[in-house]
Write an enzyme that holds these catalytic residues in place. Sequence first.
Site, PDB file in Angstrom:
ATOM      1  N   SER A 255       0.823  -1.204   0.000  1.00  0.00           N
ATOM      2  CA  SER A 255       0.000   0.000   0.000  1.00  0.00           C
ATOM      3  C   SER A 255       0.864   1.263   0.000  1.00  0.00           C
ATOM      4  CB  SER A 255      -0.951  -0.022   1.209  1.00  0.00           C
ATOM      5  OG  SER A 255      -1.874   1.042   1.152  1.00  0.00           O
TER       6      SER A 255
ATOM      7  N   ASP B 159      -5.297  -1.942  -4.002  1.00  0.00           N
ATOM      8  CA  ASP B 159      -4.948  -2.124  -2.588  1.00  0.00           C
ATOM      9  C   ASP B 159      -6.227  -2.446  -1.822  1.00  0.00           C
ATOM     10  OD1 ASP B 159      -3.849  -2.056  -0.051  1.00  0.00           O
ATOM     11  OD2 ASP B 159      -4.025   0.124   0.109  1.00  0.00           O
TER      12      ASP B 159
END
Length: 574
Positions: A272, A427
């Site tokens: 992320s 993500d």
Amino acid sequence: MSWIAVNFSLIKFSDIEGTYYFYDPNYPTAIQFLLNGRWEPWDVGYVRTHAHDPDVKRVAEDGEARLNHDSSFGYSHWPPPSEIDAQASSNAHAHASPTSPRTVSLQSNGEAPSSSHQHQAQARHKRSVDGQVLRPSLPQQQPPNEAPSAIPQSSNSLQSNGRPFPGVPAPTYASPYAARPVPPPINTNQSPVRPPEQPWQRPESTFTDTPVSPLPYHASTRENKILLSLDGDGVRGLSTVLLVESFVNAVCSKLGRCVDPYQIFDLIGGVSTTGFFAVMIGRMRMRAHSAREAYLGLSEEIFQDKRDFFQTQDPHKPAPPQPPISSLERSTQELVSKVCENPDAMFFDNRNDSTNVFVVSTKINIGSTQPAILRSYPSRRLVGPDVDTKLTVWQAIRATLGAPRYLNQASQEGQRRKGLLEPGLVDYGVAKNNPVRDVYFESKRLYSYADDKMILISIGTGSGLDETREIPEMAKSVTERTSEADLAHYRWEGDHRAEIDGQWVRYFRFNVPNLETVPLEEWSSIDKIMEKTHAYLGDAEVGNKFYECVDAVTAVLAGEQTQRASNVYLAQYE
């Protein structure tokens, strides 16, 4: 007599001056610069008048302003007023000349000329070489109010309020491990005076993928591997960025030279927001401070992108607009274009001296989600779903950073219901929020399960969150991903306890605690996060572990420098 340890949280890098520096408020008369492998004190007045970097000038100006309002330090301004006029007169007859961006007007031995020797310094200030007007190399005078940096200061030089006694010079700073011998940096091509090829102009951006000084070796050839694992919780990441920057600064400080992150680590894995950072310092070869600036520049867009997704989880609120190309995507494309000089640079990196980088994403198909690993290097490790190996850098960033999107938002009886998640790489935080296990096994597979020793550094995104102040769905996701990352840390550490105890793996874990007062909108609380991170590093137990980690890494790097020098020496007689 004792050395005073450097507070690495204060250290900054100046692209213009070409070195690291820091300002210790306890000793406001001097700014410390890392020159010739050691910290040297420079009078703030001298720095203010001679530094090229406006940020460094600003620090010096603030220091002088503080001294003007507090006479207890016994500071004498440099230069004396009588010599300011003489200097102005001398400059009026001087010819302007171009200078190199890495020529530090603060002479490179870290010693500013004292006021009593100012005229001699001015006489040496210019030197003609092949028609070029250059700065001098090494004047030998000490700056006023400063002690020779080779002399350690006594630990009793501070008053009870933490200030030095009037007239006490600034201390000598050193790493806690400075007493241990470190081989000097090797640079066989450096000359003491080098004329600039063309007039220098200040760069428009500090972003660059060119190292200050390439090392005589690269990470892929070392026997002891240095690995970096970065947690990701989907939203936060600034404390991770600050910890990595502090670590890189500490390594550079101990080595006595600038080393870029891609030259330190063999393998970097991120998730992320930290996956974005891993790509910047690894694949894009950005320096740690430049990557931090880029991260801060995009942090608001990162948060808004995630916020828009989590707001769709609430059926009582209208769905936010979802443009086909988000502002975050455009910004990452612009960043890649600026740094890599090619907007479509490939994520796969075939340069021989590259570090290896992977990021964790989630591959969404209709009815299923699976964690996916995107690599900048070839691998025989079969794990996760098949992914396109011809991704560009910005596509890899989007895959690890971008929030999911819904295909449609249908309304029924005044209520909005969620549609299907759009297929692709995003993500989504299904798993692997702490990639430490994958970093370990990727390293083993990369190097054919060799018995090389490794240093594995794992850094979390921080712990603590006031969920009552956040969007409920977002706060829940961050808490769950952080908990999963912590559990992965404990499991991995337990599974590999024998290797850790046997010193085959040196494992270090850092994670900033007590972030309850910091909102998820990181860009609005930078000072708070920095304060929490600095306080964490200031803890005695954490500091000892941090310096132990720095010591282990620099031992590997310095050992390779020594080996390289030995190989060069032996080659001369073959």
